[in-house]
Write an enzyme that holds these catalytic residues in place. Structure first.
Site, PDB file in Angstrom:
ATOM      1  N   HIS A  37      -2.831   7.184   7.372  1.00  0.00           N
ATOM      2  CA  HIS A  37      -1.875   8.109   6.735  1.00  0.00           C
ATOM      3  C   HIS A  37      -2.581   9.378   6.260  1.00  0.00           C
ATOM      4  O   HIS A  37      -2.055  10.483   6.419  1.00  0.00           O
ATOM      5  CB  HIS A  37      -1.214   7.454   5.511  1.00  0.00           C
ATOM      6  CG  HIS A  37      -0.020   6.613   5.825  1.00  0.00           C
ATOM      7  ND1 HIS A  37       1.092   7.095   6.476  1.00  0.00           N
ATOM      8  CD2 HIS A  37       0.262   5.316   5.541  1.00  0.00           C
ATOM      9  CE1 HIS A  37       1.995   6.128   6.587  1.00  0.00           C
ATOM     10  NE2 HIS A  37       1.513   5.028   6.030  1.00  0.00           N
TER      11      HIS A  37
ATOM     12  N   HIS B 285      -4.571   1.072   7.693  1.00  0.00           N
ATOM     13  CA  HIS B 285      -3.228   1.679   7.759  1.00  0.00           C
ATOM     14  C   HIS B 285      -3.141   2.895   6.816  1.00  0.00           C
ATOM     15  O   HIS B 285      -2.642   3.954   7.204  1.00  0.00           O
ATOM     16  CB  HIS B 285      -2.208   0.597   7.379  1.00  0.00           C
ATOM     17  CG  HIS B 285      -0.786   1.033   7.327  1.00  0.00           C
ATOM     18  ND1 HIS B 285       0.179   0.584   8.216  1.00  0.00           N
ATOM     19  CD2 HIS B 285      -0.137   1.873   6.484  1.00  0.00           C
ATOM     20  CE1 HIS B 285       1.337   1.133   7.909  1.00  0.00           C
ATOM     21  NE2 HIS B 285       1.195   1.918   6.859  1.00  0.00           N
ATOM     22  N   GLU B 286      -3.644   2.752   5.599  1.00  0.00           N
ATOM     23  CA  GLU B 286      -3.566   3.850   4.606  1.00  0.00           C
ATOM     24  C   GLU B 286      -4.492   5.005   4.986  1.00  0.00           C
ATOM     25  O   GLU B 286      -4.140   6.172   4.818  1.00  0.00           O
ATOM     26  CB  GLU B 286      -3.909   3.350   3.199  1.00  0.00           C
ATOM     27  CG  GLU B 286      -3.036   2.215   2.660  1.00  0.00           C
ATOM     28  CD  GLU B 286      -1.556   2.428   2.842  1.00  0.00           C
ATOM     29  OE1 GLU B 286      -1.094   3.586   2.917  1.00  0.00           O
ATOM     30  OE2 GLU B 286      -0.826   1.418   2.933  1.00  0.00           O
TER      31      GLU B 286
ATOM     32  N   CYS C 162       5.808  -0.124   7.637  1.00  0.00           N
ATOM     33  CA  CYS C 162       5.424   1.080   6.893  1.00  0.00           C
ATOM     34  C   CYS C 162       6.635   1.561   6.101  1.00  0.00           C
ATOM     35  O   CYS C 162       7.751   1.594   6.627  1.00  0.00           O
ATOM     36  CB  CYS C 162       4.971   2.168   7.864  1.00  0.00           C
ATOM     37  SG  CYS C 162       4.453   3.685   7.042  1.00  0.00           S
ATOM     38  N   LEU C 163       6.410   1.922   4.855  1.00  0.00           N
ATOM     39  CA  LEU C 163       7.516   2.372   4.007  1.00  0.00           C
ATOM     40  C   LEU C 163       8.103   3.687   4.524  1.00  0.00           C
ATOM     41  O   LEU C 163       9.241   4.020   4.186  1.00  0.00           O
ATOM     42  CB  LEU C 163       7.040   2.529   2.559  1.00  0.00           C
ATOM     43  CG  LEU C 163       6.606   1.217   1.880  1.00  0.00           C
ATOM     44  CD1 LEU C 163       5.970   1.503   0.531  1.00  0.00           C
ATOM     45  CD2 LEU C 163       7.785   0.261   1.733  1.00  0.00           C
TER      46      LEU C 163
ATOM     47  N   GLY D 217       0.841  -1.192   0.000  1.00  0.00           N
ATOM     48  CA  GLY D 217       0.000   0.000   0.000  1.00  0.00           C
ATOM     49  C   GLY D 217       0.874   1.240   0.000  1.00  0.00           C
ATOM     50  O   GLY D 217       2.056   1.171   0.353  1.00  0.00           O
TER      51      GLY D 217
ATOM     52  N   GLN E 293       2.526  10.013   1.929  1.00  0.00           N
ATOM     53  CA  GLN E 293       3.906   9.510   2.027  1.00  0.00           C
ATOM     54  C   GLN E 293       4.817  10.094   0.945  1.00  0.00           C
ATOM     55  O   GLN E 293       6.034   9.968   1.003  1.00  0.00           O
ATOM     56  CB  GLN E 293       3.923   7.976   1.963  1.00  0.00           C
ATOM     57  CG  GLN E 293       3.285   7.336   3.197  1.00  0.00           C
ATOM     58  CD  GLN E 293       3.203   5.837   3.069  1.00  0.00           C
ATOM     59  OE1 GLN E 293       2.306   5.309   2.424  1.00  0.00           O
ATOM     60  NE2 GLN E 293       4.150   5.120   3.670  1.00  0.00           N
TER      61      GLN E 293
HETATM   62  O1  GNR Z   1       4.068  -2.490   2.539  1.00  0.00           O
HETATM   63  C1  GNR Z   1       3.407  -2.389   3.577  1.00  0.00           C
HETATM   64  N1  GNR Z   1       3.125  -3.506   4.294  1.00  0.00           N
HETATM   65  C2  GNR Z   1       2.235  -3.518   5.338  1.00  0.00           C
HETATM   66  C3  GNR Z   1       2.232  -4.647   6.144  1.00  0.00           C
HETATM   67  C4  GNR Z   1       1.344  -4.734   7.197  1.00  0.00           C
HETATM   68  C5  GNR Z   1       0.443  -3.724   7.421  1.00  0.00           C
HETATM   69  C6  GNR Z   1       0.439  -2.591   6.633  1.00  0.00           C
HETATM   70  C7  GNR Z   1       1.320  -2.487   5.585  1.00  0.00           C
HETATM   71  S1  GNR Z   1       1.293  -1.099   4.565  1.00  0.00           S
HETATM   72  C8  GNR Z   1       2.973  -1.059   4.052  1.00  0.00           C
HETATM   73  C9  GNR Z   1       3.201   0.030   3.033  1.00  0.00           C
HETATM   74  C10 GNR Z   1       2.921   1.374   3.651  1.00  0.00           C
HETATM   75  O2  GNR Z   1       3.669   1.944   4.398  1.00  0.00           O
HETATM   76  N2  GNR Z   1       1.770   1.915   3.383  1.00  0.00           N
HETATM   77  O3  GNR Z   1       1.427   3.079   3.927  1.00  0.00           O
HETATM   78 NI    NI Z   2       2.506   3.181   5.825  1.00  0.00          NI
END
Ligand code: GNR
Ligand code: NI
Length: 172
Positions: free
Chosen positions: A140, A136-137, A94-95, A46, A51
């Site tokens: 953000h 999660h997104e 999270c990236l 995601g 980001q």
């Molecule tokens: O790549 C991602 N893997 C992930 C693994 C578990 C829960 C959420 C994520 S999202 C993350 C990419 C990211 O930072 N998206 O905002």
């Molecule tokens: Ni993230």
């Protein structure tokens, strides 16, 4: 098409609330292509516009299992209509917080309404990794990060680690 740099914690832009997208135009379509390319390159499942320092309510995701065909999705102006009562705990990364993985408890299933690149409103229920990724997104887009669910000691340790990482990267 371009791979764009991903902001790393701490960065004040990661704490901003993103603005709704007024309409699907060529700028949004081009952004979606760049976001998917950046996400697959990372690699991640995601990526939120936040980001990349773009404060618009748009994210991309592909939570298909590694051996399945890709299932890229672009989500504009997401709204959560319903969440399951059952909690589900899973390890998140999270990236914007590289190499940090921690357990986070969220809703097991969510029902979401969004605007697609086709200009149509879509509505669907999601479970499994899709549900985790969506929550999660969406965080953000509201300036939230998964470390906000951890205790203060752990959170501060992770922020220090990221400051150090950014300093090292800056020198390299
Ligand atoms: O790549 C991602 N893997 C992930 C693994 C578990 C829960 C959420 C994520 S999202 C993350 C990419 C990211 O930072 N998206 O905002
Ligand atoms: Ni993230």
């Amino acid at each position: 098409m371009a791979i764009r740099p991903i902001l790393i914690l701490p960065d004040p832009r990661l704490r901003k609330v993103a603005e709704p997208v007024a309409e699907i135009d060529d700028t949004i379509r081009a952004l979606s292509v760049d976001m998917l390319e950046t996400m697959y390159d990372a690699p991640g499942i995601g990526l939120a516009a936040t980001q990349l320092g773009i404060m618009k309510r748009i994210f991309v995701m592909d939570c298909a299992p590694p051996d399945d065909p890709p299932q890229p999705m672009t989500i504009v102006n997401p709204e959560i209509l319903w969440t399951s009562e059952e909690p589900e705990t899973s390890e998140e990364g999270c990236l914007s917080i590289p190499d940090v993985y921690e357990e986070v408890t969220r809703h097991e299933r969510v029902r979401m309404r969004w605007l697609g690149l086709d200009g149509e409103t879509h509505e669907q229920e999601f479970g499994d990794r899709w549900a985790v990724c969506i929550q999660h997104e969406l965080d953000h887009l509201d300036g939230k990060l998964f470390i906000d669910y951890l205790g203060p000691v752990k959170r501060r340790m992770i922020v220090s680690k990221m400051k150090k990482l950014k300093k090292e990267r800056g020198r390299a």
